[in-house]
Design an enzyme around this catalytic site. Structure first.
Site, PDB file in Angstrom:
ATOM      1  N   SER A  23       0.800  -1.226   0.000  1.00  0.00           N
ATOM      2  CA  SER A  23       0.000   0.000   0.000  1.00  0.00           C
ATOM      3  C   SER A  23       0.838   1.284   0.000  1.00  0.00           C
ATOM      4  O   SER A  23       0.328   2.343  -0.318  1.00  0.00           O
ATOM      5  CB  SER A  23      -0.961   0.024   1.189  1.00  0.00           C
ATOM      6  N   LYS A  72       0.782   5.078   6.809  1.00  0.00           N
ATOM      7  CA  LYS A  72       0.220   5.836   5.687  1.00  0.00           C
ATOM      8  C   LYS A  72       0.804   7.245   5.692  1.00  0.00           C
ATOM      9  O   LYS A  72       1.442   7.681   6.633  1.00  0.00           O
ATOM     10  CB  LYS A  72      -1.311   5.938   5.781  1.00  0.00           C
TER      11      LYS A  72
END
Length: 168
Positions: A23, A72
Site C-alpha cells: 500500500s 500511511k
C-alpha cells in the site's frame, strides 16, 4: 540492564516496524523495515506529507488483519478541505504536490468533489497510501484521530531484502 534499556528505548524513543503490504509502494516496499520516532512526537506537530504509524482505525472493514498498526501518508490536516479530480488531489483548493508518486499513478476511489469537498474534523487527519489504486485508507474508513498516532517515520533500514538506510 541491556534488556531493560532496549525495552525502554522501544517503548518511548524509537520503534521498528515491518511493512506487510504494497500500500505504500513506491516509497516503502513489501517487507521493508522502518524506524519510527516516538520520543518528542506529538500529533499536534504532524505536517502534510509526513508518513506516520497509527493504531488500526475502528471503522476499517477492508480485507486483511483487523489489528495492529498501519503506515500511511498524511494528506490533509484537521480543518482542511480535500477533494479529488481525476487522479489529482486538492487540499484547501490547491493541487497537492506529490513528487513521491509516479506521474501515472491512478487514484482509485475518489475522495470528494470540488462542489462538495470533505472537511477534516478537528483533531483528525486524512491518510492515504502511496499506492493509491490498492491502498485501503481514509477513503474507506475516514480520517484517523491524532491520538491514535504512534510516531513518524524517520528511517528505512531494510529495503529489497538488504540493508538500505534512507532518512525521512
Amino acid at each position: 540492564m541491556a534488556v531493560l534499556l532496549a525495552g525502554l528505548v522501544r517503548a518511548f524513543v524509537f520503534q521498528t516496524f515491518f511493512i506487510p503490504s504494497s500500500s505504500m509502494v513506491p516509497t516503502l516496499g513489501v517487507y521493508d523495515r522502518i524506524v519510527v520516532q516516538k520520543a518528542f512526537f506529538s500529533w499536534h506537530d504532524v505536517r502534510e506529507g509526513e508518513i506516520v504509524v497509527f493504531g488500526h482505525p475502528p471503522l476499517d472493514h477492508c480485507p486483511g488483519p483487523q489489528e495492529g498498526d498501519l503506515v500511511k501518508r498524511v494528506i490533509a490536516l484537521p480543518g482542511q478541505t480535500i477533494y479529488s479530480s481525476g487522479n489529482s488531489i486538492y487540499v484547501n483548493g490547491r493541487l497537492l504536490a506529490e513528487p513521491y508518486l509516479p506521474h501515472d499513478d491512478p487514484l482509485g476511489l475518489p475522495i470528494a468533489s470540488s462542489q462538495h469537498p470533505y472537511r477534516v474534523p478537528p483533531g483528525e487527519f486524512y491518510m492515504l497510501g502511496d499506492n493509491r489504486a490498492i491502498s485501503c485508507d481514509s477513503r474507506y474508513w475516514g480520517p484517523i484521530t491524532g491520538s491514535s498516532m504512534v510516531g513518524k517515520l524517520v528511517l528505512v533500514w531494510w529495503h529489497d531484502n538488504r540493508p538500505d538506510f534512507r532518512r525521512f
